[in-house]
Write a protein that holds these residues in place. Structure first.
Motif, PDB file in Angstrom:
ATOM      1  N   VAL A  17      -4.956  15.995 -90.855  1.00 41.32           N
ATOM      2  CA  VAL A  17      -4.396  14.755 -90.302  1.00 41.32           C
ATOM      3  C   VAL A  17      -2.906  14.908 -90.031  1.00 41.32           C
ATOM      4  CG1 VAL A  17      -3.916  12.319 -90.771  1.00 41.32           C
ATOM      5  CG2 VAL A  17      -6.132  13.287 -91.398  1.00 41.32           C
ATOM      6  N   THR A  18      -2.172  15.451 -90.990  1.00 41.26           N
ATOM      7  CA  THR A  18      -0.729  15.623 -90.799  1.00 41.26           C
ATOM      8  C   THR A  18      -0.449  16.642 -89.697  1.00 41.26           C
ATOM      9  OG1 THR A  18      -0.673  17.260 -92.606  1.00 41.26           O
ATOM     10  CG2 THR A  18      -0.186  14.977 -93.168  1.00 41.26           C
ATOM     11  N   ARG A  80       6.264   7.832 -86.463  1.00 46.18           N
ATOM     12  CA  ARG A  80       6.035   9.054 -87.240  1.00 46.18           C
ATOM     13  C   ARG A  80       7.325   9.558 -87.867  1.00 46.18           C
ATOM     14  NH1 ARG A  80       4.228  11.853 -91.014  1.00 46.18           N
ATOM     15  NH2 ARG A  80       3.627  14.032 -90.635  1.00 46.18           N
ATOM     16  N   LEU A  81       8.414   9.448 -87.147  1.00 46.53           N
ATOM     17  CA  LEU A  81       9.706   9.906 -87.651  1.00 46.53           C
ATOM     18  C   LEU A  81      10.355   8.884 -88.590  1.00 46.53           C
ATOM     19  CD1 LEU A  81      11.151  11.415 -84.354  1.00 46.53           C
ATOM     20  CD2 LEU A  81      10.304  12.670 -86.334  1.00 46.53           C
ATOM     21  N   SER A 178       0.461   6.874 -88.620  1.00 44.28           N
ATOM     22  CA  SER A 178       0.560   6.059 -89.835  1.00 44.28           C
ATOM     23  C   SER A 178      -0.326   6.632 -90.943  1.00 44.28           C
ATOM     24  CB  SER A 178       0.187   4.606 -89.540  1.00 44.28           C
ATOM     25  OG  SER A 178      -1.100   4.496 -88.962  1.00 44.28           O
ATOM     26  N   ALA A 179      -1.477   7.207 -90.581  1.00 44.50           N
ATOM     27  CA  ALA A 179      -2.314   7.859 -91.590  1.00 44.50           C
ATOM     28  C   ALA A 179      -1.576   9.056 -92.197  1.00 44.50           C
ATOM     29  CB  ALA A 179      -3.637   8.296 -90.976  1.00 44.50           C
ATOM     30  N   ALA A 180      -0.900   9.831 -91.353  1.00 43.54           N
ATOM     31  CA  ALA A 180      -0.127  10.973 -91.850  1.00 43.54           C
ATOM     32  C   ALA A 180       1.023  10.497 -92.739  1.00 43.54           C
ATOM     33  CB  ALA A 180       0.399  11.798 -90.681  1.00 43.54           C
ATOM     34  N   PRO A 191       6.091  16.360 -97.111  1.00 44.85           N
ATOM     35  CA  PRO A 191       6.651  15.918 -95.830  1.00 44.85           C
ATOM     36  C   PRO A 191       6.712  17.060 -94.826  1.00 44.85           C
ATOM     37  CG  PRO A 191       7.971  15.116 -97.664  1.00 44.85           C
ATOM     38  CD  PRO A 191       6.994  16.101 -98.245  1.00 44.85           C
ATOM     39  N   ALA A 192       6.497  16.738 -93.571  1.00 47.31           N
ATOM     40  CA  ALA A 192       6.479  17.767 -92.530  1.00 47.31           C
ATOM     41  C   ALA A 192       7.867  18.374 -92.342  1.00 47.31           C
ATOM     42  CB  ALA A 192       5.986  17.173 -91.214  1.00 47.31           C
TER      43      ALA A 192
END
Length: 206
Positions: A17-18, A80-81, A178-180, A191-192
């Motif tokens: 997902v991410t 996302r950010l 939002s799921a990520a 965190p990415a």
């Protein structure tokens, strides 16, 4: 299988997902840049043609549609950010645990909005219904009084539903993002790291 290996296997769908969210974010970054360039070009062309007394009547509508798509795609990337608007008057005075809980609640609200918007778009665009009508917009409109597939834009004469596709697209990307974010908020994934693509601030998105 060990407990550690079980956790690693269970985490693969979450990492998927991410990863999907990050891939969408990269695509959105290029789309935002392209739309901004297109919007700038349309505005300059409009100025030149009006100054030359040969205005192109379709430019205004094109610029409006470009702005609409740019707004939705930009809002998705900002979510996302985590650069969207937020009220911190309360959370900045709460303890760390409560701040985390409020952040999870906020992300859940965004996810809920995305799901609600997706449901609305499904009912509105009714892909099953239009397919059942043989993709005949007139027949579908006469049976359902939903004339989405017969309407056309005023100057470009495009099918209106093509322009409106940005709404289900936004709903889909917002759900994924939002799921990520929720997965990261709950500590189920780190965190990415976006250092390789240079995405940290709103300015860097464009």
């Amino acid at each position: 299988m060990s407990h550690t290996n079980g956790l690693a296997a269970g985490g693969r769908p979450l990492r998927a997902v991410t990863a999907a969210s990050e891939a969408l974010l990269v695509a959105e970054r290029f789309a935002i840049g392209a739309l901004m360039a297109l919007l700038t070009g349309l505005i300059l062309l409009n100025v030149v043609t009006r100054y030359s007394h040969v205005p192109l009547y379709w430019i205004d509508e094109s610029a409006i549609f470009t702005t609409v798509w740019l707004t939705f795609i930009g809002a998705s990337a900002m979510s996302r950010l985590r650069l969207d608007f937020s009220m911190t008057l309360l959370t900045e005075r709460l303890p760390a645990g409560a701040v985390k809980a409020m952040r999870v609640l906020s992300t859940l609200c965004i996810l809920g909005f995305g799901l609600a918007l997706a449901a609305m778009c499904w009912l509105w665009m009714d892909p099953v219904g239009i397919a059942s009508a043989g993709f005949d917009g007139r027949e579908y409109g006469g049976a359902t009084f939903n004339f989405l597939y017969t309407e056309r834009t005023q100057t470009l004469n495009w099918p209106s539903w093509v322009v409106y596709l940005v709404m289900p697209l936004f709903a889909f990307t917002l759900i994924v993002h939002s799921a990520a974010n929720l997965i990261e908020d709950l500590g189920l994934a780190p965190p990415a790291d976006r250092s390789s693509i240079g995405l940290h601030t709103a300015e860097e998105v464009a």
